[in-house]
Design a protein around this motif. Structure first.
Motif, PDB file in Angstrom:
ATOM      1  N   LEU A  54      11.058   6.601  -4.859  1.00 38.05           N
ATOM      2  CA  LEU A  54      10.173   6.570  -6.261  1.00 38.05           C
ATOM      3  C   LEU A  54      10.722   5.354  -7.364  1.00 38.05           C
ATOM      4  CD1 LEU A  54      10.983  10.035  -8.079  1.00 38.05           C
ATOM      5  CD2 LEU A  54       8.943   9.307  -7.003  1.00 38.05           C
ATOM      6  N   SER A  55      11.647   4.571  -7.587  1.00 38.37           N
ATOM      7  CA  SER A  55      12.355   3.458  -7.931  1.00 38.37           C
ATOM      8  C   SER A  55      11.674   2.342  -7.178  1.00 38.37           C
ATOM      9  CB  SER A  55      13.634   3.515  -7.851  1.00 38.37           C
ATOM     10  OG  SER A  55      14.488   3.676  -6.368  1.00 38.37           O
ATOM     11  N   GLU A  56      11.157   2.181  -5.980  1.00 40.56           N
ATOM     12  CA  GLU A  56      11.258   1.461  -5.241  1.00 40.56           C
ATOM     13  C   GLU A  56       9.513   1.145  -5.614  1.00 40.56           C
ATOM     14  OE1 GLU A  56      13.720   0.648  -1.044  1.00 40.56           O
ATOM     15  OE2 GLU A  56      13.065   2.350  -1.196  1.00 40.56           O
ATOM     16  N   TRP A  57       8.889   2.537  -5.281  1.00 39.87           N
ATOM     17  CA  TRP A  57       7.567   2.415  -5.872  1.00 39.87           C
ATOM     18  C   TRP A  57       7.122   2.325  -7.345  1.00 39.87           C
ATOM     19  CZ3 TRP A  57       7.453   8.004  -3.661  1.00 39.87           C
ATOM     20  CH2 TRP A  57       7.789   8.789  -1.959  1.00 39.87           C
ATOM     21  N   ALA A  58       7.713   2.554  -7.573  1.00 42.75           N
ATOM     22  CA  ALA A  58       7.070   2.206  -9.374  1.00 42.75           C
ATOM     23  C   ALA A  58       7.559   0.511  -9.587  1.00 42.75           C
ATOM     24  CB  ALA A  58       8.224   3.092  -9.952  1.00 42.75           C
ATOM     25  N   ALA A  59       8.437   0.066  -8.974  1.00 40.23           N
ATOM     26  CA  ALA A  59       8.901  -1.455  -8.891  1.00 40.23           C
ATOM     27  C   ALA A  59       8.041  -1.944  -8.760  1.00 40.23           C
ATOM     28  CB  ALA A  59      10.046  -1.575  -8.361  1.00 40.23           C
ATOM     29  N   HIS A  60       6.896  -1.495  -7.549  1.00 42.65           N
ATOM     30  CA  HIS A  60       6.214  -2.427  -6.894  1.00 42.65           C
ATOM     31  C   HIS A  60       4.927  -1.972  -6.645  1.00 42.65           C
ATOM     32  CE1 HIS A  60       9.654  -2.912  -4.519  1.00 42.65           C
ATOM     33  NE2 HIS A  60       9.462  -4.716  -4.610  1.00 42.65           N
ATOM     34  N   THR A  61       4.349  -1.371  -7.552  1.00 43.30           N
ATOM     35  CA  THR A  61       3.402  -0.635  -7.382  1.00 43.30           C
ATOM     36  C   THR A  61       2.211  -1.768  -8.145  1.00 43.30           C
ATOM     37  OG1 THR A  61       1.121   1.054  -7.641  1.00 43.30           O
ATOM     38  CG2 THR A  61       3.028   1.236  -8.530  1.00 43.30           C
ATOM     39  N   GLY A  62       0.746  -1.842  -7.740  1.00 41.66           N
ATOM     40  CA  GLY A  62       0.008  -2.642  -9.185  1.00 41.66           C
ATOM     41  C   GLY A  62      -0.949  -1.625  -9.359  1.00 41.66           C
TER      42      GLY A  62
ATOM     43  N   GLN B 157      -3.849   9.062   3.838  1.00 43.01           N
ATOM     44  CA  GLN B 157      -3.952   6.873   4.137  1.00 43.01           C
ATOM     45  C   GLN B 157      -2.710   7.357   4.093  1.00 43.01           C
ATOM     46  OE1 GLN B 157      -6.081   4.942   1.712  1.00 43.01           O
ATOM     47  NE2 GLN B 157      -8.229   6.857   2.055  1.00 43.01           N
ATOM     48  N   LEU B 158      -1.338   7.330   2.856  1.00 39.50           N
ATOM     49  CA  LEU B 158      -0.018   6.753   3.080  1.00 39.50           C
ATOM     50  C   LEU B 158       0.316   6.753   4.270  1.00 39.50           C
ATOM     51  CD1 LEU B 158       2.303   6.365   1.254  1.00 39.50           C
ATOM     52  CD2 LEU B 158       2.772   7.667   0.464  1.00 39.50           C
ATOM     53  N   ASP B 159       0.237   8.419   4.583  1.00 33.63           N
ATOM     54  CA  ASP B 159       1.323   8.761   5.623  1.00 33.63           C
ATOM     55  C   ASP B 159       0.822   7.412   7.146  1.00 33.63           C
ATOM     56  OD1 ASP B 159       3.135  10.541   7.429  1.00 33.63           O
ATOM     57  OD2 ASP B 159       1.759  10.887   8.844  1.00 33.63           O
ATOM     58  N   VAL B 160      -0.218   7.452   7.026  1.00 31.42           N
ATOM     59  CA  VAL B 160      -1.062   6.388   8.322  1.00 31.42           C
ATOM     60  C   VAL B 160      -0.849   4.977   8.136  1.00 31.42           C
ATOM     61  CG1 VAL B 160      -3.016   5.038   9.275  1.00 31.42           C
ATOM     62  CG2 VAL B 160      -2.983   7.555   9.144  1.00 31.42           C
ATOM     63  N   ILE B 161      -0.668   4.120   7.177  1.00 33.41           N
ATOM     64  CA  ILE B 161       0.038   3.486   5.809  1.00 33.41           C
ATOM     65  C   ILE B 161       1.309   3.287   7.180  1.00 33.41           C
ATOM     66  CG2 ILE B 161       0.058   1.755   4.418  1.00 33.41           C
ATOM     67  CD1 ILE B 161      -2.523   1.290   5.537  1.00 33.41           C
TER      68      ILE B 161
ATOM     69  N   LEU C 161       0.817  -1.515  -0.349  1.00 32.95           N
ATOM     70  CA  LEU C 161      -0.048   0.293   0.540  1.00 32.95           C
ATOM     71  C   LEU C 161       1.292   1.262   0.112  1.00 32.95           C
ATOM     72  CD1 LEU C 161      -2.787  -1.144   2.609  1.00 32.95           C
ATOM     73  CD2 LEU C 161      -3.612  -0.188  -0.074  1.00 32.95           C
ATOM     74  N   VAL C 162       2.196   1.443   0.247  1.00 34.68           N
ATOM     75  CA  VAL C 162       3.135   2.078   0.398  1.00 34.68           C
ATOM     76  C   VAL C 162       3.185   2.904  -1.123  1.00 34.68           C
ATOM     77  CG1 VAL C 162       5.545   3.204   0.922  1.00 34.68           C
ATOM     78  CG2 VAL C 162       3.912   2.064   3.133  1.00 34.68           C
ATOM     79  N   ALA C 163       3.158   1.540  -1.212  1.00 37.38           N
ATOM     80  CA  ALA C 163       3.837   1.934  -2.885  1.00 37.38           C
ATOM     81  C   ALA C 163       2.422   2.223  -3.975  1.00 37.38           C
ATOM     82  CB  ALA C 163       4.816   0.688  -3.537  1.00 37.38           C
ATOM     83  N   ASP C 164       1.743   1.826  -3.480  1.00 33.53           N
ATOM     84  CA  ASP C 164       0.363   1.877  -4.183  1.00 33.53           C
ATOM     85  C   ASP C 164      -0.090   3.567  -3.894  1.00 33.53           C
ATOM     86  OD1 ASP C 164       0.490  -0.528  -5.697  1.00 33.53           O
ATOM     87  OD2 ASP C 164      -0.742  -1.574  -4.021  1.00 33.53           O
ATOM     88  N   LEU C 165      -0.208   3.446  -2.932  1.00 35.12           N
ATOM     89  CA  LEU C 165      -0.852   4.613  -2.532  1.00 35.12           C
ATOM     90  C   LEU C 165      -0.290   6.069  -2.693  1.00 35.12           C
ATOM     91  CD1 LEU C 165      -2.316   4.102   1.135  1.00 35.12           C
ATOM     92  CD2 LEU C 165      -3.795   4.249  -0.646  1.00 35.12           C
ATOM     93  N   SER C 166       1.407   5.647  -2.752  1.00 32.26           N
ATOM     94  CA  SER C 166       2.479   6.650  -3.589  1.00 32.26           C
ATOM     95  C   SER C 166       1.743   6.802  -4.533  1.00 32.26           C
ATOM     96  CB  SER C 166       3.565   6.522  -3.761  1.00 32.26           C
ATOM     97  OG  SER C 166       4.653   6.619  -2.357  1.00 32.26           O
ATOM     98  N   GLN C 167       1.538   6.141  -5.354  1.00 37.14           N
ATOM     99  CA  GLN C 167       1.563   6.219  -6.674  1.00 37.14           C
ATOM    100  C   GLN C 167       0.406   6.629  -7.203  1.00 37.14           C
ATOM    101  OE1 GLN C 167       2.946   5.375  -9.723  1.00 37.14           O
ATOM    102  NE2 GLN C 167       1.405   5.116 -11.519  1.00 37.14           N
ATOM    103  N   MET C 168      -0.321   5.772  -6.772  1.00 37.76           N
ATOM    104  CA  MET C 168      -2.082   6.984  -6.844  1.00 37.76           C
ATOM    105  C   MET C 168      -1.829   8.161  -5.998  1.00 37.76           C
ATOM    106  SD  MET C 168      -5.112   5.929  -7.698  1.00 37.76           S
ATOM    107  CE  MET C 168      -7.040   6.456  -7.039  1.00 37.76           C
TER     108      MET C 168
END
Length: 155
Positions: A72-80, A53-57, A13-20
């Motif tokens: 950014l690279s971690e978020w991009a690599a893991h987001t759905g 939400q990202l901060d709480v998660i 969710l950290v990756a997904d919320l960052s992407q969202m």
């Protein structure tokens, strides 16, 4: 504390919320059309909600001795959540359909988190997931209504 699977969902969710957040921001920047004056500032509200939400998660993950992805690279690599390069000329309904797809994905991730946190006995994280799942469902209803469609939450 163990909660290994719960921590994995939290980091997802950290990756997904960052992407969202970026997807919403792109919608905000590239929006044009007759509903611009209403919808443009509304995207600020949507992004603020996702960022909160990202901060709480992230803080919950740290509380459980986890380490949130933070680049950014971690978020991009893991987001759905899918992303496309920004461009003008995309009709607002098309942009909103992309938001619906991303919000549906988040709703599914939160539902998965509710189940996993429950199985691992992490009531506090399960409560966080449940509250955010409800917020995401509300956004789905609102965006779908803008698109003159039902929320399809129970589908």
């Amino acid at each position: 504390m163990a909660y290994d699977e719960t921590k994995a969902v939290l980091n997802q969710l950290v990756a997904d919320l960052s992407q969202m957040s970026a997807v919403i921001h792109q919608t905000h920047w590239y929006m044009r059309g007759p509903e611009f004056l209403f919808l443009h500032p509304l995207m600020d509200d949507y992004q603020a909600e996702i960022d909160a939400q990202l901060d709480v998660i992230s803080e919950r993950l740290i509380t459980l001795d986890g380490a949130p992805w933070s680049t950014l690279s971690e978020w991009a690599a893991h987001t759905g959540i899918d992303s496309q390069p920004g461009k003008f000329g995309v009709p607002t309904p098309e942009r909103f359909k992309a938001l619906v797809a991303a919000y549906r994905y988040l709703a599914d991730e939160y539902a998965k988190g509710i189940r996993i946190a429950g199985e691992e006995g992490d009531d506090s994280t399960q409560d966080i997931f449940t509250g955010f799942h409800t917020e995401i469902q509300k956004r789905l209803w609102m965006i779908q209504a803008q698109l003159d469609d039902a929320p399809h939450i129970a589908d």
